[in-house]
Every structure is written in C-alpha cells, then in structure tokens.
Scaffold this motif. Structure first.
Motif, PDB file in Angstrom:
ATOM      1  N   GLY A  98       0.785  -1.325   0.113  1.00  6.50           N
ATOM      2  CA  GLY A  98      -0.069  -0.045   0.034  1.00  6.50           C
ATOM      3  C   GLY A  98       0.559   1.352  -0.027  1.00  6.50           C
ATOM      4  O   GLY A  98       0.749   1.636   0.381  1.00  6.50           O
ATOM      5  N   PHE A 156       5.680   6.057   0.414  1.00  4.80           N
ATOM      6  CA  PHE A 156       5.369   5.631   1.586  1.00  4.80           C
ATOM      7  C   PHE A 156       5.429   4.619   2.302  1.00  4.80           C
ATOM      8  O   PHE A 156       4.373   4.600   2.274  1.00  4.80           O
ATOM      9  CB  PHE A 156       5.086   7.270   2.704  1.00  4.80           C
ATOM     10  CG  PHE A 156       5.423   8.159   2.249  1.00  4.80           C
ATOM     11  CD1 PHE A 156       7.023   8.767   1.810  1.00  4.80           C
ATOM     12  CD2 PHE A 156       4.014   8.924   1.362  1.00  4.80           C
ATOM     13  CE1 PHE A 156       6.940  10.185   1.759  1.00  4.80           C
ATOM     14  CE2 PHE A 156       4.819  11.027   0.213  1.00  4.80           C
ATOM     15  CZ  PHE A 156       6.289  10.810   0.890  1.00  4.80           C
ATOM     16  N   GLU A 205       1.339  -1.711  -4.768  1.00 11.22           N
ATOM     17  CA  GLU A 205       0.322  -0.950  -4.386  1.00 11.22           C
ATOM     18  C   GLU A 205      -0.630  -1.520  -5.586  1.00 11.22           C
ATOM     19  O   GLU A 205      -0.582  -1.700  -6.697  1.00 11.22           O
ATOM     20  CB  GLU A 205       1.161   0.701  -5.110  1.00 11.22           C
ATOM     21  CG  GLU A 205      -0.579   1.873  -5.316  1.00 11.22           C
ATOM     22  CD  GLU A 205      -1.286   2.071  -3.927  1.00 11.22           C
ATOM     23  OE1 GLU A 205      -0.557   1.485  -3.139  1.00 11.22           O
ATOM     24  OE2 GLU A 205      -2.117   1.608  -4.947  1.00 11.22           O
ATOM     25  N   ARG A 238      -1.604   5.161  -8.432  1.00 15.86           N
ATOM     26  CA  ARG A 238      -0.416   5.252  -8.193  1.00 15.86           C
ATOM     27  C   ARG A 238       0.842   4.544  -8.303  1.00 15.86           C
ATOM     28  O   ARG A 238       1.932   4.517  -7.976  1.00 15.86           O
ATOM     29  CB  ARG A 238      -1.059   5.035  -6.478  1.00 15.86           C
ATOM     30  CG  ARG A 238      -1.802   5.750  -5.765  1.00 15.86           C
ATOM     31  CD  ARG A 238      -2.463   5.531  -4.878  1.00 15.86           C
ATOM     32  NE  ARG A 238      -3.346   6.713  -4.423  1.00 15.86           N
ATOM     33  CZ  ARG A 238      -4.252   6.544  -3.688  1.00 15.86           C
ATOM     34  NH1 ARG A 238      -4.592   5.543  -2.547  1.00 15.86           N
ATOM     35  NH2 ARG A 238      -5.063   7.771  -3.089  1.00 15.86           N
ATOM     36  N   GLU A 272      -2.803  -9.386  -0.714  1.00 16.19           N
ATOM     37  CA  GLU A 272      -3.624 -10.655  -0.387  1.00 16.19           C
ATOM     38  C   GLU A 272      -3.639 -11.398  -2.047  1.00 16.19           C
ATOM     39  O   GLU A 272      -4.066 -12.816  -1.527  1.00 16.19           O
ATOM     40  CB  GLU A 272      -4.555 -10.402   0.661  1.00 16.19           C
ATOM     41  CG  GLU A 272      -6.013 -10.019  -0.067  1.00 16.19           C
ATOM     42  CD  GLU A 272      -6.139  -8.064   0.162  1.00 16.19           C
ATOM     43  OE1 GLU A 272      -4.975  -7.865   0.207  1.00 16.19           O
ATOM     44  OE2 GLU A 272      -7.720  -7.870  -0.403  1.00 16.19           O
ATOM     45  N   ARG A 283       2.171   1.817   5.545  1.00 13.66           N
ATOM     46  CA  ARG A 283       1.661   2.530   6.564  1.00 13.66           C
ATOM     47  C   ARG A 283      -0.026   3.405   5.932  1.00 13.66           C
ATOM     48  O   ARG A 283       0.235   3.543   5.142  1.00 13.66           O
ATOM     49  CB  ARG A 283       3.047   4.319   6.518  1.00 13.66           C
ATOM     50  CG  ARG A 283       2.185   5.254   7.327  1.00 13.66           C
ATOM     51  CD  ARG A 283       3.117   6.453   7.000  1.00 13.66           C
ATOM     52  NE  ARG A 283       2.852   7.083   6.089  1.00 13.66           N
ATOM     53  CZ  ARG A 283       3.366   7.946   5.536  1.00 13.66           C
ATOM     54  NH1 ARG A 283       4.184   9.281   6.886  1.00 13.66           N
ATOM     55  NH2 ARG A 283       2.828   9.049   4.956  1.00 13.66           N
TER      56      ARG A 283
HETATM   57  C1  LIG Z   1      -4.099   5.807   2.922  1.00 12.36           C
HETATM   58  S1  LIG Z   1      -3.130   5.308   1.012  1.00 12.36           S
HETATM   59  C2  LIG Z   1      -1.559   5.222   2.314  1.00 12.36           C
HETATM   60  C3  LIG Z   1      -0.819   5.524   1.095  1.00 12.36           C
HETATM   61  C4  LIG Z   1       0.904   5.171   1.704  1.00 12.36           C
HETATM   62  N1  LIG Z   1       1.470   4.271   2.537  1.00 12.36           N
HETATM   63  C5  LIG Z   1       1.236   6.383   3.269  1.00 12.36           C
HETATM   64  O1  LIG Z   1       1.349   6.518   3.967  1.00 12.36           O
HETATM   65  O2  LIG Z   1       1.497   7.437   2.401  1.00 12.36           O
HETATM   66  C6  LIG Z   1      -3.464   3.300   1.696  1.00 12.36           C
HETATM   67  C7  LIG Z   1      -2.913   2.871   0.527  1.00 12.36           C
HETATM   68  O3  LIG Z   1      -3.345   1.260   0.383  1.00 12.36           O
HETATM   69  C8  LIG Z   1      -3.238   0.510  -0.733  1.00 12.36           C
HETATM   70  N2  LIG Z   1      -3.871  -0.157  -0.023  1.00 12.36           N
HETATM   71  C9  LIG Z   1      -5.198  -0.627   0.345  1.00 12.36           C
HETATM   72  N3  LIG Z   1      -5.222  -1.672   0.232  1.00 12.36           N
HETATM   73  C10 LIG Z   1      -4.871  -2.724  -0.159  1.00 12.36           C
HETATM   74  C11 LIG Z   1      -4.368  -3.732  -0.019  1.00 12.36           C
HETATM   75  N4  LIG Z   1      -5.037  -4.730   0.026  1.00 12.36           N
HETATM   76  N5  LIG Z   1      -3.128  -4.212  -0.732  1.00 12.36           N
HETATM   77  C12 LIG Z   1      -1.752  -3.757  -0.316  1.00 12.36           C
HETATM   78  N6  LIG Z   1      -2.697  -2.106  -1.179  1.00 12.36           N
HETATM   79  C13 LIG Z   1      -3.450  -1.189  -0.488  1.00 12.36           C
HETATM   80  C14 LIG Z   1      -4.499   2.328  -1.318  1.00 12.36           C
HETATM   81  O4  LIG Z   1      -4.545   1.898  -2.955  1.00 12.36           O
HETATM   82  C15 LIG Z   1      -3.706   3.264  -0.642  1.00 12.36           C
HETATM   83  O5  LIG Z   1      -2.878   3.450  -1.718  1.00 12.36           O
END
Ligand SMILES: C[S@@+](CC[C@H](N)C(=O)[O-])C[C@H]1O[C@@H](n2cnc3c(N)ncnc32)[C@H](O)[C@@H]1O
Length: 237
Positions: free
Chosen positions: A75, A80, A98, A103, A126, A143
C-alpha cells in the motif's frame, strides 16, 4: 520528469537520516510538491509537512531493518514508506505493492526519475497472484493501509519464518494491539511489540508495531489434508 524546484525547507537532520541519499530525497520532495496534490497523491496540507511527517518519518524505520534485507512495502500510495526507505538504505532490495493504477504509474515514474532499483507490483497484498510473484521477504512494511489484524493477515504470508512485519501506526498502536492480538496470532504472528524509531533524531519519533512471523499459515489444501488424516481410521495390523 521535468526540472522542479522544491520550496519546502529541508530540515538539517535530513542529511543525517538520508546520508548520500539526500539529493534523491530532495528531488522526491520537490516532485511531490509539484505534482502530488494535482495528481491526487497527497492532500494540500501535507506539502508543508512533507519532510517531518512523510520523508523523515518513513526513512527512520530503517533502524529496525537488517543490512541487505528484502523488503516488501504494501500500500505504498505516493511512495511511503518505501521510497524514502530505499533512498536512505540502498543496501535493501525493495518491492512496492499497490493496487491503484494511478499510484502505480506515479511510483514507476518516480523510481525511474530517481534511478532506483525498485520493483512495483500492481495488486492487493492478499491476492494469490501477488503472493505468487514474491519470494518470502525478510521484512514487510506498511503505513496507513489497514487495521492491525487485517494488516497481519495481508503482511505475514509475505514473510519468511522469522521475518518481521513493521507497521507504522502512530498513537493508535497500543489500542490496536489490545484489540487485534488474537487475529495477529491466527495469522501466524508472534506477540506484537511497539518500537519508536528516530529517537533523538526526529522531534516526533515514528511509532512502529513489529510482529515476527513465527509459523507459516496453512493453506486450505493443507488444512483439508490434515483434517482428513485425523478422521481416517487406522488399519488393523
Ligand atoms: C491511506 S493510503 C497510504 C499510502 C502510503 N502508505 C502512505 O502512508 O502515504 C493506503 C494505500 O493502501 C493501498 N491499499 C489498500 N488496500 C490494499 C491492499 N489490500 N494491498 C495493498 N495495498 C492496499 C491503497 O491503494 C492506498 O494507496
């Protein structure tokens, strides 16, 4: 990407945190300042705090990552903690996971621009196809992706036994542990521990929940095999 000039002052401590990676970190901050809001990657209020809340806060978790480790950041969003971590720790082998195309495109452009050797996988952590693409990692970072229990279910299967999940959690860390400890254990995790990174370096250290993968999660097929073996009557000698 084009030439950009960042206007957000670089804190003095950035040189200590990023070392030789500082020019790359400055470029990443400038790119986010120029394109981050317009491309919907960060909120307008985040520009002022790019260094404190985002770049430095992400990079200091390297303190908990062994030399030469393989790291999967799930994610990653705008990058980040994966991108700052790669800049501060060029010894790591990083993969960013991601699901959102917009993104993923951004991450690819930034990686190319900064000349980083990082792989980006589009998908959800997953998903079977994502798991199949990844070798068991030493460390999985994240994060602001999901509550601790769900995050453990996504992160721990990507780790080798003995590997570590590092979840940047902030003030909710203890509360999430109390609520989700059983779910973490079901996903194959050990007792979650809270650790502060960047103490004595950052004004506000980064709070990280660390969970070790202590046993492999059984696949559905393996569970069926074990259950069948448990009920099968023994043949008489
Ligand atoms: C709130 S953002 C945070 C992005 C970054 N980690 C930050 O802290 O700035 C959450 C991110 O997680 C991704 N995401 C949501 N569910 C996910 C999953 N099951 N596996 C991988 N990424 C996921 C979303 O697409 C999004 O880009």
């Amino acid at each position: 990407m084009e030439d950009v000039e960042g206007s957000v002052p670089v804190p003095a401590v950035a040189a200590r945190v990023f070392g030789d990676g500082l020019p790359g970190a400055e470029r990443f901050a400038a790119l986010l300042e120029r394109f981050g809001v317009e491309r919907g990657l960060i909120g307008p209020r985040e520009v002022e705090r790019l260094w404190d809340r985002h770049l430095l806060n992400s990079a200091v978790i390297g303190e908990r990552i062994p030399a030469g480790a393989t790291v999967v950041d799930i994610g990653s969003g705008a990058g980040f903690p994966g991108i700052p971590l790669a800049l501060a720790r060029p010894d790591l082998t990083l993969t960013l996971v991601e699901p959102m195309a917009r993104r993923v495109d951004w991450l690819g452009e930034v990686i190319e621009d900064l000349g980083l050797a990082i792989k980006v996988l589009r998908g959800r952590a997953e998903e079977r196809a994502v798991r199949a693409e990844l070798e068991p990692a030493d460390v999985v970072t994240s994060r602001a992706v999901a509550p601790l229990g769900r995050l453990a279910g996504w992160s721990l299967p990507l780790l080798r036994e003995g590997g570590m999940m590092l979840a940047l959690k902030g003030a909710s860390a203890q509360e999430e542990i109390a609520r989700d400890e059983a779910a973490v254990a079901r996903a194959g995790g050990g007792t979650p521990k809270v650790s502060e990174c960047g103490v004595g370096v950052l004004e506000t250290p980064t709070t990280v929940v660390i969970v070790e993968r202590i046993r492999a999660r059984k696949s559905a097929q393996e569970k069926r095999r074990r259950n069948a073996a448990a009920v099968r009557p023994k043949r008489a000698e």
